[in-house]
Design an enzyme around this catalytic site. Structure first.
Site, mmCIF file in Angstrom:
data_model
loop_
_atom_site.group_PDB
_atom_site.id
_atom_site.type_symbol
_atom_site.label_atom_id
_atom_site.label_comp_id
_atom_site.label_asym_id
_atom_site.label_seq_id
_atom_site.Cartn_x
_atom_site.Cartn_y
_atom_site.Cartn_z
ATOM 1 N N HIS A 74 0.812 -1.250 0.074
ATOM 2 C CA HIS A 74 0.134 0.033 -0.078
ATOM 3 C C HIS A 74 0.867 1.263 0.339
ATOM 4 O O HIS A 74 1.824 1.140 0.589
ATOM 5 C CB HIS A 74 -0.894 -0.197 1.100
ATOM 6 C CG HIS A 74 -0.364 -0.056 2.429
ATOM 7 N ND1 HIS A 74 -0.032 1.046 3.093
ATOM 8 C CD2 HIS A 74 0.254 -0.870 3.336
ATOM 9 C CE1 HIS A 74 0.557 0.958 4.454
ATOM 10 N NE2 HIS A 74 0.566 -0.089 4.366
ATOM 11 N N ASP A 76 -0.569 4.481 0.921
ATOM 12 C CA ASP A 76 -1.115 5.503 2.004
ATOM 13 C C ASP A 76 -0.347 5.435 3.224
ATOM 14 O O ASP A 76 0.255 4.433 3.595
ATOM 15 C CB ASP A 76 -2.638 5.363 2.094
ATOM 16 C CG ASP A 76 -2.969 4.115 2.656
ATOM 17 O OD1 ASP A 76 -2.364 3.235 2.151
ATOM 18 O OD2 ASP A 76 -3.880 3.964 3.398
ATOM 19 N N ASP A 106 6.559 2.050 6.293
ATOM 20 C CA ASP A 106 5.211 1.595 6.253
ATOM 21 C C ASP A 106 4.543 2.429 5.362
ATOM 22 O O ASP A 106 4.049 3.441 5.748
ATOM 23 C CB ASP A 106 4.442 1.384 7.631
ATOM 24 C CG ASP A 106 3.074 0.884 7.641
ATOM 25 O OD1 ASP A 106 2.718 0.338 6.572
ATOM 26 O OD2 ASP A 106 2.413 1.216 8.585
ATOM 27 N N GLU A 137 -5.242 1.270 2.765
ATOM 28 C CA GLU A 137 -4.930 0.468 3.744
ATOM 29 C C GLU A 137 -5.079 0.869 5.318
ATOM 30 O O GLU A 137 -5.614 0.251 6.312
ATOM 31 C CB GLU A 137 -3.351 -0.108 3.793
ATOM 32 C CG GLU A 137 -3.232 -1.430 4.396
ATOM 33 C CD GLU A 137 -2.486 -1.085 5.816
ATOM 34 O OE1 GLU A 137 -2.284 -2.042 6.611
ATOM 35 O OE2 GLU A 137 -2.040 0.356 5.893
ATOM 36 N N GLU A 138 -4.471 2.038 5.552
ATOM 37 C CA GLU A 138 -4.349 2.818 6.888
ATOM 38 C C GLU A 138 -5.945 2.775 7.341
ATOM 39 O O GLU A 138 -6.066 3.066 8.574
ATOM 40 C CB GLU A 138 -3.635 3.742 6.723
ATOM 41 C CG GLU A 138 -2.147 3.881 6.566
ATOM 42 C CD GLU A 138 -1.562 3.005 7.392
ATOM 43 O OE1 GLU A 138 -1.923 2.621 8.365
ATOM 44 O OE2 GLU A 138 -0.234 2.723 7.071
#
Length: 242
Positions: A74, A76, A106, A137-138
């Protein structure tokens, strides 16, 4: 697009402000998907950009037949407070063997690693290599991983293996949350009590938005009910580190 180092890719990825904070009206810069699409097209991958409620994801495919391996990551990132950073969080800074920037850990570092690995993977003359990069994703994955899953299933691209490129330290894990099963045994004792049997209902308190990103693909990860089909992880072929 000319090939660069993983650090060059990471530098470009971090320059995109992809903070995902919808409660405060902040959404990832969608142009990061355009950048990634350019990299994938430069590797002769077939690409498809998916959009759901303003969130963009991209899927890249090369090859045909089985096995089909999906690499998932991901783009984001979580919010940051600029005053707490020594370096500009939207500009990669390398000091020694450490790289600083929002998302370096991350998960843009993993995105850069996957993009770099593809330079070799696209030349494997067997099976299908699929990559998918999302931007939500977050905040759970409903408008990213879920949309990618539905697209793959609807286009005959159900993966045999999923590698979820997230986290750090390069430690191979087979599963994550919500998969610790326990069985409790006790001695049976009869007793007479007064009262009535009632169900007890309770609600779990998540300190953050429940993450379902990988759970849309991998049974037993985060929330098992989100996986519509059994699937193996490529990591299962490798012994986990203790």
């Amino acid at each position: 697009m000319s090939k660069g180092s993983a650090i060059d890719l990471l530098r470009s990825l971090i320059s995109f402000d992809t903070v995902n904070d919808p409660d405060n009206g902040k959404y990832p810069d969608p142009s990061v998907i355009d950048f990634v699409e350019g990299v994938l097209n430069g590797l002769d991958m077939r690409t498809r950009v998916l959009v759901s409620r303003g969130y963009k994801s991209i899927v890249g495919v090369i090859g045909s037949g089985e096995p089909r391996v999906l690499l998932l990551a991901h783009l984001d990132v979580v919010p940051f407070i600029r005053s707490e950073w020594k370096y500009d969080p939207l500009k990669l800074t390398v000091e020694g063997d450490l790289a600083y920037g929002r998302g370096a850990l991350d998960d843009k570092g993993n995105v850069a690693a996957v993009l770099k690995a593809l330079e070799d993977l696209v030349n494997i003359d067997r099976g299908t290599v699929i990559v998918a990069f999302t931007t939500d994703e977050e905040v759970g994955g409903e408008n990213g991983a879920r949309v990618v899953r539905d697209y793959l299933l609807g286009n005959g691209l159900r993966p045999n293996y999923v590698i979820n490129a997230d986290g750090h330290s390069m430690v191979i894990i087979n599963r994550r949350r919500a998969i610790f099963n326990a069985r409790v045994r006790s001695r049976v004792e009869k007793a007479v009590v007064n009262g009535r049997r009632e169900p007890i209902r309770f609600q779990l308190d998540y300190k953050v938005t429940p993450p379902y990103h990988a759970a849309y693909f991998i049974n037993g990860v985060d929330t098992p009910s989100h996986c519509p089909f059994p699937i193996r992880m490529a990591q299962q072929c490798i012994r986990s580190q203790p």
